[in-house]
Each structure stands twice: as structure tokens, then as C-alpha cells.
Motif scaffolding. Structure first.
Motif, PDB file in Angstrom:
ATOM      1  N   ARG A   1       0.850  -1.195   0.000  1.00 10.39           N
ATOM      2  CA  ARG A   1       0.000   0.000   0.000  1.00 10.39           C
ATOM      3  C   ARG A   1       0.880   1.238   0.000  1.00 10.39           C
ATOM      4  O   ARG A   1       1.760   1.400   0.828  1.00 10.39           O
ATOM      5  CB  ARG A   1      -0.893   0.022   1.243  1.00 10.39           C
TER       6      ARG A   1
ATOM      7  N   ILE B   1      -0.774   4.368  -0.474  1.00 12.40           N
ATOM      8  CA  ILE B   1      -1.646   5.438   0.019  1.00 12.40           C
ATOM      9  C   ILE B   1      -1.269   5.748   1.468  1.00 12.40           C
ATOM     10  O   ILE B   1      -1.008   4.872   2.259  1.00 12.40           O
ATOM     11  CB  ILE B   1      -3.129   5.022  -0.067  1.00 12.40           C
TER      12      ILE B   1
ATOM     13  N   GLN C   1      -1.406   4.545  -6.653  1.00 11.62           N
ATOM     14  CA  GLN C   1      -1.609   3.207  -6.087  1.00 11.62           C
ATOM     15  C   GLN C   1      -2.112   2.241  -7.162  1.00 11.62           C
ATOM     16  O   GLN C   1      -1.616   1.116  -7.268  1.00 11.62           O
ATOM     17  CB  GLN C   1      -2.603   3.268  -4.923  1.00 11.62           C
TER      18      GLN C   1
ATOM     19  N   GLU D   1      -0.047  -1.069  -8.531  1.00  7.43           N
ATOM     20  CA  GLU D   1      -0.617  -2.410  -8.512  1.00  7.43           C
ATOM     21  C   GLU D   1      -0.628  -3.020  -9.909  1.00  7.43           C
ATOM     22  O   GLU D   1      -0.343  -4.214 -10.089  1.00  7.43           O
ATOM     23  CB  GLU D   1      -2.027  -2.382  -7.920  1.00  7.43           C
TER      24      GLU D   1
END
Length: 173
Positions: free
Chosen positions: A2, A4, A14, A18
Motif C-alpha cells: 500500500r 496510500i 496506487q 498495482e
């Protein structure tokens, strides 16, 4: 992982992170096929494509066919790379100063050599049609050419590949 919550990281960042974590391997595999096994050029193409993809992330997210969008970005990056002026003056040498370790996903060297002899558009047509099993319309869309051109490029490419692979002495690699 993560991102964020870290300073300056957005939801877009983000999502892109991913995407890269999930798809980089597949993009590199496609790029290696498009470059006929040139791992260094494939890495450069993936980096260029990811940079362009990040810049146009919102368009990618709206695309009806995200996989096709990414393939098109890779092909465009290869075309742009081949047009670079400095490439005309680059000198190839038969032996590299040092070799990278074997790649578990390395393709057949005879096939890679035969693919290397094809022009980039023919090579892309063969890769998309037979490795990724795209139909003629999907390949045409990915390459930005007509279905008839896909058919003719594929037919010519297969003819050239047959000639090259049949003329290669067995047992010689």
C-alpha cells in the motif's frame, strides 16, 4: 504494498503501482517476443511503455480493451525506438562482453533468430496472432492496421519463418 498514506501518493499512483506489480512480467514477455529475444531492448520498451501508460492512465482506465491498449503502447514504443537516429549508427557485435544468466522463460533460440529476421510489423502480427491467439480483428486493432494487412503480413511472415527454420541445420544452435 500500500502506497496510500505516504506523502504525495494518490489513488492513481496506487492503481498504477498495482498494475505494474501484476503485469510487468507479462509485458516483458511480450516485449521480448516483439524484439525477437533482445532482452535489453525489451526492458527499454517496457519502461517506455509504462512511462507512457502512467501519463495516459485515465485513458487506459477508460479503454474498452485494456490489454489491447497496453499491447498497442508496446508496439508504438518499438516503432518509435526503430526510428531513432542514433540507432542507424549503432554497431552490432557478435559477442556480448558479458552474458546474463539463463532466463527460465527464454524462447527457442532458433525461433528467436528467425523472428529477428522479420520486420517489426510482421513480427508483431505473428506474436499477437499465434502467441497471444488474438483474432485478425484484435490484431488489426492492436497494431492500428487493417484486417487485410494483418492477413498479408502474417502470411508473408509465416512463409519467411518456414524458409528460415527449414534451412537451419538440425542440431546446430
Amino acid at each position: 504494498m500500500r502506497l496510500i498514506g505516504r506523502p504525495g501518493v494518490t489513488a492513481r499512483d496506487q492503481q498504477f503501482h498495482e498494475f505494474v506489480a501484476q503485469r510487468r512480467g507479462a509485458l516483458l514477455h511480450t516485449a521480448r517476443l516483439l524484439t525477437a529475444g533482445d532482452a535489453h531492448l525489451a526492458e527499454d520498451l517496457v519502461q517506455t511503455a509504462l512511462t507512457k501508460l502512467y501519463v495516459s492512465w485515465s485513458a487506459f482506465r477508460r479503454a474498452h480493451n485494456p490489454d489491447g491498449y497496453v499491447r498497442r503502447v508496446l508496439v508504438n514504443a518499438l516503432t518509435d525506438e526503430r526510428r531513432r537516429v542514433w540507432r542507424r549508427f549503432e554497431r552490432s557485435v557478435p559477442d556480448l562482453p558479458e552474458q546474463a544468466g539463463p532466463d527460465a522463460a527464454a524462447d527457442d533460440p532458433e525461433l528467436a533468430e528467425a523472428l529477428r529476421g522479420l520486420p517489426p510489423r510482421m513480427r508483431a502480427a505473428v506474436v499477437f496472432r499465434f502467441v497471444y491467439e488474438l483474432d485478425v480483428a484484435e490484431t488489426a486493432q492492436a497494431l492500428g492496421i487493417s484486417a487485410g494487412t494483418v492477413k498479408s503480413q502474417t502470411a508473408r511472415a509465416l512463409g519467411k519463418l518456414r524458409e528460415r527454420l527449414q534451412s537451419t541445420p538440425q542440431g546446430v544452435k
